[in-house]
Design an enzyme around this catalytic site. Structure first.
Site, short mmCIF file in Angstrom:
data_model
loop_
_atom_site.label_atom_id
_atom_site.label_comp_id
_atom_site.label_asym_id
_atom_site.label_seq_id
_atom_site.Cartn_x
_atom_site.Cartn_y
_atom_site.Cartn_z
N LYS A 74 0.83 -1.21 0.00
CA LYS A 74 0.00 0.00 0.00
C LYS A 74 0.87 1.27 0.00
CE LYS A 74 -2.35 -1.43 3.62
NZ LYS A 74 -1.74 -2.77 3.76
N THR A 75 1.86 1.31 0.90
CA THR A 75 2.74 2.48 0.95
C THR A 75 3.52 2.61 -0.37
OG1 THR A 75 3.00 2.01 3.29
CG2 THR A 75 4.55 3.59 2.34
N ASP A 119 -1.87 6.73 6.13
CA ASP A 119 -1.89 5.32 6.51
C ASP A 119 -2.87 5.12 7.68
OD1 ASP A 119 -1.16 2.73 6.27
OD2 ASP A 119 0.86 2.94 7.09
N THR A 168 -6.08 -1.42 6.71
CA THR A 168 -6.13 -2.88 6.77
C THR A 168 -7.55 -3.32 7.07
OG1 THR A 168 -5.44 -2.62 9.07
CG2 THR A 168 -3.74 -3.28 7.50
N ARG A 227 6.57 -8.14 1.94
CA ARG A 227 7.43 -7.72 3.06
C ARG A 227 8.11 -8.93 3.69
NH1 ARG A 227 4.49 -4.08 6.43
NH2 ARG A 227 5.62 -2.46 5.32
P1 ADP Z 1 2.08 -1.91 3.22
O1 ADP Z 1 2.10 -0.41 3.15
O2 ADP Z 1 0.90 -2.51 2.53
O3 ADP Z 1 2.24 -2.44 4.63
P2 ADP Z 1 4.61 -1.71 1.80
O4 ADP Z 1 4.21 -0.89 0.62
O5 ADP Z 1 5.37 -1.01 2.88
O6 ADP Z 1 3.35 -2.47 2.41
O7 ADP Z 1 5.46 -2.95 1.22
C1 ADP Z 1 6.41 -3.64 2.00
C2 ADP Z 1 7.64 -3.95 1.16
O8 ADP Z 1 7.31 -4.97 0.24
C3 ADP Z 1 8.12 -2.76 0.32
O9 ADP Z 1 9.26 -2.19 0.86
C4 ADP Z 1 8.48 -3.33 -1.02
O10 ADP Z 1 9.88 -3.51 -1.10
C5 ADP Z 1 7.85 -4.68 -1.05
N1 ADP Z 1 6.76 -4.77 -2.03
C6 ADP Z 1 5.44 -4.62 -1.78
N2 ADP Z 1 4.72 -4.84 -2.89
C7 ADP Z 1 5.59 -5.12 -3.88
C8 ADP Z 1 5.44 -5.46 -5.27
N3 ADP Z 1 4.23 -5.57 -5.83
N4 ADP Z 1 6.54 -5.66 -5.99
C9 ADP Z 1 7.76 -5.60 -5.39
N5 ADP Z 1 7.97 -5.31 -4.09
C10 ADP Z 1 6.91 -5.08 -3.33
#
Ligand code: ADP
Length: 345
Positions: A74-75, A119, A168, A227
């Site tokens: 998401k981030t 977030d 979430t 992650r």
């Molecule tokens: P969320 O905000 O949903 O908790 P993040 O965007 O922080 O998740 O993602 C966590 C890590 O996973 C990121 O640092 C990134 O390196 C990796 N990641 C997430 N989605 C992808 C994707 N589709 N392709 C490659 N790496 C990804």
């Protein structure tokens, strides 16, 4: 114990929640453009059409709501949206905004078309949420100056911006807030092929050698979550450097994951306890969420947001109106005969 070994035996390796030492590591691996973002094809397609249209009109992109379990990107997508729109991205979160002034300050400092990434939007206080409505809809903000009879309302303009909110728990969002989003996107767990691709991409960035089977081994245990995939890669890389030849193949990956106690589904201690509690203590269920959380000494929120989605996705857990139930697959995983001791089925 050697420092490297200590690092290897960290607890909760397969938690999807960002750990303290993940942040700088993740920054390096975070895709910057939509075409580098692996998987989630529907989400990418929707976004790329909307981004292209907004760019050609020279307008801010519509507000975006991203929902899904932690660690799915998401981030990352919020920063990608900003990059693709060639605008800055400012980040904040529900719990960080405590008083009206915090939110007003964030909103009034926005620049034209920029992305405001918010977030955990479901944790924004309802009173503050209402302030957001007019900012999102008309790019206007009503602020009250003074108190009592002399209080005056002033309306200030906010630059047209794109609100990218992540949650979430999409179900917890109020209907008025939800209706302010033009683009609603739900992120799903990744399949093993996609995770393998993510691991190979990350390995390349980190300069780690990993073969096909090694990547497959890590991908299968990453709980559908990038992650976790990246974190496993980091830990297994340490192991390969200390105990192997620095290269991750199937045998090194298996040995490392065994040492780290990550089983073939990527279950950690809490997953196992959760399922075994339902099976052994509650006869397979149904058991209510509150009861289950109390039995595990965990927060109900953590169970709902972090543990259950993945267990349901792989078919080990059912959420029924009467409570949580362990499925036949869960029984088989633990080598326990399926069926209730009281003969009810
Ligand atoms: P969320 O905000 O949903 O908790 P993040 O965007 O922080 O998740 O993602 C966590 C890590 O996973 C990121 O640092 C990134 O390196 C990796 N990641 C997430 N989605 C992808 C994707 N589709 N392709 C490659 N790496 C990804």
């Amino acid at each position: 114990m050697a420092a490297a070994d200590k690092a290897l035996t960290r607890e909760r390796l397969v938690s999807a929640v960002q750990a303290e030492d993940d942040a700088s590591f993740e920054l390096k691996l975070r895709p910057r453009l939509l075409r580098e973002f692996i998987g989630q094809n529907k989400v990418k397609e929707n976004l790329s059409v909307a981004i292209e249209a907004a760019r050609s009109r020279g307008e801010a992109l519509d507000h975006v709501l991203l929902s899904g379990p932690p660690g799915l990107g998401k981030t990352t997508l919020a920063t990608i949206i900003a990059n693709e729109m060639s605008v800055p991205c400012q980040q904040t979160a529900g719990p960080a905004i405590q008083i009206k002034g915090d939110l007003t300050a964030v909103l009034t400092n926005l620049t034209e078309r920029q992305v405001l990434f918010f977030d955990e939007v479901h944790r924004l206080q309802p009173a503050l949420e209402e302030i957001l409505y007019s900012a999102l809809e008309d790019y206007k903000l009503d602020i009250i100056i003074g108190q009592g009879p002399s209080a005056r309302t002033h309306t200030i303009d906010v630059s047209p911006f794109t609100f990218v909110a992540a949650t979430t728990r999409a179900g917890l969002l109020s209907a008025p807030l939800r209706s302010r989003f033009g683009i609603l996107l739900r992120l799903e767990f990744y399949n093993t092929d996609e995770l393998k691709f993510i691991i190979e991409r990350s390995a390349e960035i980190l300069g780690v050698q990993i073969d096909d089977e090694g990547a497959q081994e890590l991908a299968g245990r990453a709980r559908g979550t990038p992650r976790i995939a990246n974190r496993l890669l980091r830990r297994v890389r340490d192991f390969a450097q200390v105990r192997g030849q620095g290269r991750i193949d199937k045998a090194t990956a298996q040995a490392a994951l065994e040492m780290l106690e990550v089983d073939k589904h990527g279950f950690d201690e809490i997953d196992r306890r959760l399922l075994l509690t339902i099976i052994q203590k509650y006869n397979g269920g149904p058991v209510g969420l509150g009861t289950l959380a109390a039995a595990l000494s965990e927060e109900t929120e953590a169970l709902e947001e972090i543990y259950e989605p993945f267990l349901m996705q792989i078919g080990f857990l059912d959420r029924t109106p009467r409570g949580r139930m362990a499925t036949r697959l869960a029984y088989e995983h633990f080598g326990i005969r399926y069926g209730r001791q009281d003969g009810l089925f």
